[in-house]
Design an enzyme around this catalytic site. Structure first.
Site, short mmCIF file in Angstrom:
data_model
loop_
_atom_site.label_atom_id
_atom_site.label_comp_id
_atom_site.label_asym_id
_atom_site.label_seq_id
_atom_site.Cartn_x
_atom_site.Cartn_y
_atom_site.Cartn_z
N ARG A 243 -3.52 -8.90 -13.52
CA ARG A 243 -3.03 -9.90 -12.55
C ARG A 243 -4.20 -10.31 -11.65
O ARG A 243 -4.46 -9.68 -10.63
CB ARG A 243 -1.93 -9.30 -11.69
CG ARG A 243 -0.60 -9.10 -12.39
CD ARG A 243 0.44 -8.61 -11.40
NE ARG A 243 1.79 -8.73 -11.90
CZ ARG A 243 2.51 -7.71 -12.38
NH1 ARG A 243 1.99 -6.51 -12.43
NH2 ARG A 243 3.75 -7.91 -12.80
N ARG B 288 14.20 -13.27 -7.64
CA ARG B 288 13.92 -11.85 -7.91
C ARG B 288 13.69 -11.04 -6.64
O ARG B 288 13.65 -9.83 -6.67
CB ARG B 288 12.74 -11.71 -8.89
CG ARG B 288 11.42 -12.16 -8.34
CD ARG B 288 10.39 -12.35 -9.46
NE ARG B 288 9.34 -11.35 -9.42
CZ ARG B 288 8.21 -11.44 -10.11
NH1 ARG B 288 7.99 -12.46 -10.92
NH2 ARG B 288 7.30 -10.50 -10.04
N ASN C 144 10.06 -10.42 -15.60
CA ASN C 144 10.35 -10.47 -14.16
C ASN C 144 10.74 -11.89 -13.77
O ASN C 144 11.69 -12.11 -13.02
CB ASN C 144 9.14 -10.03 -13.33
CG ASN C 144 8.65 -8.65 -13.71
OD1 ASN C 144 9.36 -7.91 -14.37
ND2 ASN C 144 7.45 -8.30 -13.30
N ASP C 145 9.98 -12.84 -14.29
CA ASP C 145 10.30 -14.24 -14.01
C ASP C 145 11.31 -14.80 -15.01
O ASP C 145 12.21 -15.54 -14.63
CB ASP C 145 9.03 -15.09 -14.05
CG ASP C 145 8.27 -15.00 -12.73
OD1 ASP C 145 8.94 -15.05 -11.67
OD2 ASP C 145 7.05 -14.85 -12.74
N HIS D 98 0.81 -1.21 0.00
CA HIS D 98 0.00 0.00 0.00
C HIS D 98 0.85 1.26 0.00
O HIS D 98 0.56 2.24 -0.68
CB HIS D 98 -0.93 -0.02 1.20
CG HIS D 98 -1.98 1.01 1.07
ND1 HIS D 98 -3.11 1.02 1.79
CD2 HIS D 98 -2.08 2.06 0.25
CE1 HIS D 98 -3.85 2.03 1.44
NE2 HIS D 98 -3.23 2.69 0.49
N CYS E 226 5.18 -7.92 -20.64
CA CYS E 226 4.52 -7.31 -19.50
C CYS E 226 5.40 -7.25 -18.26
O CYS E 226 4.96 -6.85 -17.20
CB CYS E 226 3.20 -8.01 -19.20
SG CYS E 226 3.40 -9.77 -18.94
N ARG F 57 -4.99 -12.62 -17.15
CA ARG F 57 -4.13 -13.77 -16.85
C ARG F 57 -4.81 -14.65 -15.83
O ARG F 57 -5.31 -14.15 -14.81
CB ARG F 57 -2.80 -13.26 -16.31
CG ARG F 57 -1.89 -14.38 -15.84
CD ARG F 57 -0.52 -13.89 -15.49
NE ARG F 57 -0.47 -13.26 -14.19
CZ ARG F 57 0.64 -12.74 -13.66
NH1 ARG F 57 1.76 -12.75 -14.36
NH2 ARG F 57 0.64 -12.19 -12.48
C1 PEP Z 1 6.60 -11.38 -15.10
O1 PEP Z 1 6.98 -12.43 -14.57
O2 PEP Z 1 7.32 -10.66 -15.82
C2 PEP Z 1 5.23 -10.91 -14.87
C3 PEP Z 1 4.75 -9.85 -15.51
O3 PEP Z 1 4.49 -11.57 -13.97
P1 PEP Z 1 4.57 -11.32 -12.38
O4 PEP Z 1 5.47 -10.15 -12.15
O5 PEP Z 1 3.18 -11.10 -11.94
O6 PEP Z 1 5.17 -12.62 -11.93
MG MG Z 2 5.57 -13.81 -13.70
#
Ligand code: PEP
Ligand code: MG
Length: 577
Positions: A295, A464, A453-454, A188, A502, A331
């Site tokens: 998400r 991460r 990100n993953d 938040h 994304c 998603r």
């Molecule tokens: C990602 O993994 O890049 C992604 C957008 O999903 P999240 O950050 O929700 O794991």
């Molecule tokens: Mg992800």
């Protein structure tokens, strides 16, 4: 010295450290024996509540935004409610305990109650209850609130954990940045910091013990690091950077009504990443080209039972209708890893990010998965809705997920419930094996969205969330770039199919040049980044970016790639970079 953390965004800042300690000391429950003691405790409780209500009243009057006004009003009403006060008094009487114990117990119950309400705003508030509780306890203990009115120069707030209430203060004018040891991008306080546009970096271990009050530090919220021990030269360079960032910000308003085009008029899509209803207005206001990543897990977290199909359907329908024909990529549930629900039993795992996550759990729990699928399908009747599966690592998973989707479609059809029979289905490319076989996967789906990100954490084997190894986590790693190239190339020449990104990398000014050069179609970024990304893209010539990318592909280290892209970015973005 540079300290890496999680980027929360909102730009760059230079200022003097102000360490705030809002931790509550360890408290022992007190036992009260006499009637006088109990009566006195209840009177004091009432004084505490009245005094905090007064604080919120004042904050409401001086609030700098409507969001904050609304929040203060909510807390004020909550603490003024007769039932809340009576419950606390009852706890004191029944358990013969002190006011702090009563406050803690009743507020905890309140948080649980709120988390069960089928109202996104109230559910979100359940997370703030801890902050309100701590405020009550500090008041009861006579601990002074952080007083930002004493600040006279540009300041960076540093704390183990910044309570959101600190940012509700009307004296935040001198607060130029925020640094904390705890707190994620979706916390938040991060959302409040974004509303207020305060550059922030979270997740830097022990930082409140490492820095000293009054020292000058640089906060780079865009890239997620801070620096101290600055030399005069450093300070000049940083001031220049901040000036350019401000120049860029000032030029963004005009981008709102412009189409998403490169300098040579190549049409791209710049969409938003969203998680709940509170973000809808923001992304509509900046004229997003749609939602590239919804998400859905945020609708499942912070509650004690799974949401019902109708509830999910209504949220998705609201989004679909408000987007008015623009794409809405929903998603399916990405639970597991760092996102846990009390009612979903994943079991104890040594490596949750490599464990029972997302599509893996859904494929094993078909009926549970179908609730989400039916809700998405039903919403597809009201807009341009698409389905996206997360964490795909093999073709078999796509086959299985699509079989369950077909079942969900048949169930709706048998009840004559309308849905888009040709709904587009895509997958996230966030596991290296999926990127490597993307040429195979593309024949089974309509689109890819690269989740960097993953994808980066799995490619370079770096958690991460672990700041100790975050120096290895880089957008510019040649291994990562090759996987992205392979994924984008797999979609080239495939009619009516597209590839987006994304992950956070899609909003990185250097990476954007590379991604335009590789031929990415869609950039899905946080709503607060949409205009900036649109502006940056409008300065890039796609043919030039292609040449730059060809050179990047010959480079051998992350550092070489970053240095080269930085040099090209200076030429492309000129006075804005
Ligand atoms: C990602 O993994 O890049 C992604 C957008 O999903 P999240 O950050 O929700 O794991
Ligand atoms: Mg992800």
């Amino acid at each position: 010295m540079r300290y890496l953390g999680n980027k929360v965004g909102n730009g760059l800042a230079l200022g003097k450290v102000y360490i705030i300690n809002t931790k509550i000391p360890e408290l022992k429950e007190k036992r009260l024996a006499t009637l006088e003691e109990l009566t006195k405790e209840k009177e004091e409780l009432k004084e505490v509540l009245d005094s905090v209500v007064k604080d919120y009243e004042e904050l409401e009057i001086n609030a700098v935004s409507d969001d904050i006004k609304q929040l203060c009003n909510f807390y004020k009403i909550l603490l003024n409610s007769k039932s809340l006060i009576t419950s606390m008094e009852e706890v004191i009487d029944e358990e013969k305990c002190d006011k702090i114990t009563a406050i803690t117990k009743v507020m905890k119950r309140k948080a649980e109650e709120l988390s069960l309400v089928d109202n996104a705003y109230l559910k979100e508030r359940s997370k703030d209850i801890e902050d309100v509780t701590n405020k009550l306890i500090r008041k009861a203990l006579g601990i002074k609130e952080v007083d930002l009115s004493i600040l006279t120069e540009d300041t960076i707030l540093v704390s183990e954990e910044i309570p959101p209430s600190v940012l509700l203060s009307n004296n935040i004018g001198h607060v130029k940045g925020i640094v904390s040891e705890i707190g994620g991008k979706t916390s938040h306080v991060a959302i409040l910091a974004s509303t207020l546009g305060i550059p922030s970096v979270f997740g830097i271990k022990e930082i409140s013990k490492t820095l000293t009050d009054g020292e000058l530090i640089y906060v780079n919220g865009n890239e997620g690091y801070i620096e101290n021990n600055l030399t005069d030269t450093n300070i000049d360079v940083i001031k220049e950077k901040i000036k350019k960032e401000e120049l860029l910000k000032a030029s963004l308003v005009e981008m709102k009504d412009k189409p998403s085009l490169t300098k040579d008029n190549k049409n791209l899509e710049i969409t938003a990443n969203a998680g709940d209803l509170s973000e809808l207005d923001k992304l509509l206001e900046v004229n997003s080209d749609g939602i590239g990543l919804f998400r859905t897990e945020f609708l499942f977290l912070n509650r004690s039972t799974a949401p019902e199909e109708d509830y999910l359907f209504n949220v998705y329908k609201t989004f679909a209708e408000k987007l008015n024909g623009k794409p809405l990529i929903i998603r399916t549930l990405d639970i597991g890893g760092d996102k846990k629900c009390p009612y979903i039993d994943i079991g104890e795992e040594q490596n949750p990010f490599l464990g029972y996550r997302a599509i893996r759990y859904c494929l094993d729990n078909k009926e549970f998965f179908k609730v989400s699928l039916r809700a998405i399908l039903r919403a597809s009747h009201y807009g341009n809705v698409m389905i996206m599966y997360p964490m795909i690592s093999s073709l078999e998973e796509v086959y299985k997920a699509n079989e369950i989707l077909d079942e969900a479609k048949r169930e709706l059809a048998s009840k004559n419930i309308p849905f888009n029979k040709n709904i587009k289905v895509g997958i996230m490319i966030e596991v290296p094996s999926a990127a490597v076989i993307s040429d195979i996967l593309i024949d089974e789906v309509d689109f890819f969205s690269i989740g960097t990100n993953d994808l980066i954490q799995y490619t370079v084997a770096v958690d991460r969330l672990n700041p100790t190894v975050s120096n290895l986590y880089s957008f510019y790693n040649p291994g990562v770039i090759r996987l992205i190239k392979k994924t984008i190339d797999s979609v080239k020449d495939k009619k009516d199919k597209f590839v987006g990104m994304c992950g956070e990398m899609a909003a990185d000014p250097l990476a954007i040049i590379l991604l335009v050069g590789l031929g990415l179609h869609e950039f899905s970024v946080n709503a607060s980044m949409i205009l900036k990304v649109k502006k940056l893209i409008s300065m890039i010539d796609s043919k030039e970016a292609k040449e730059i990318t060809e050179h990047v592909l010959t480079l051998k280290t992350s550092k070489e790639v970053e240095t080269y892209l930085d040099m090209e970015a200076k030429k492309i973005y000129g006075r804005y970079y």
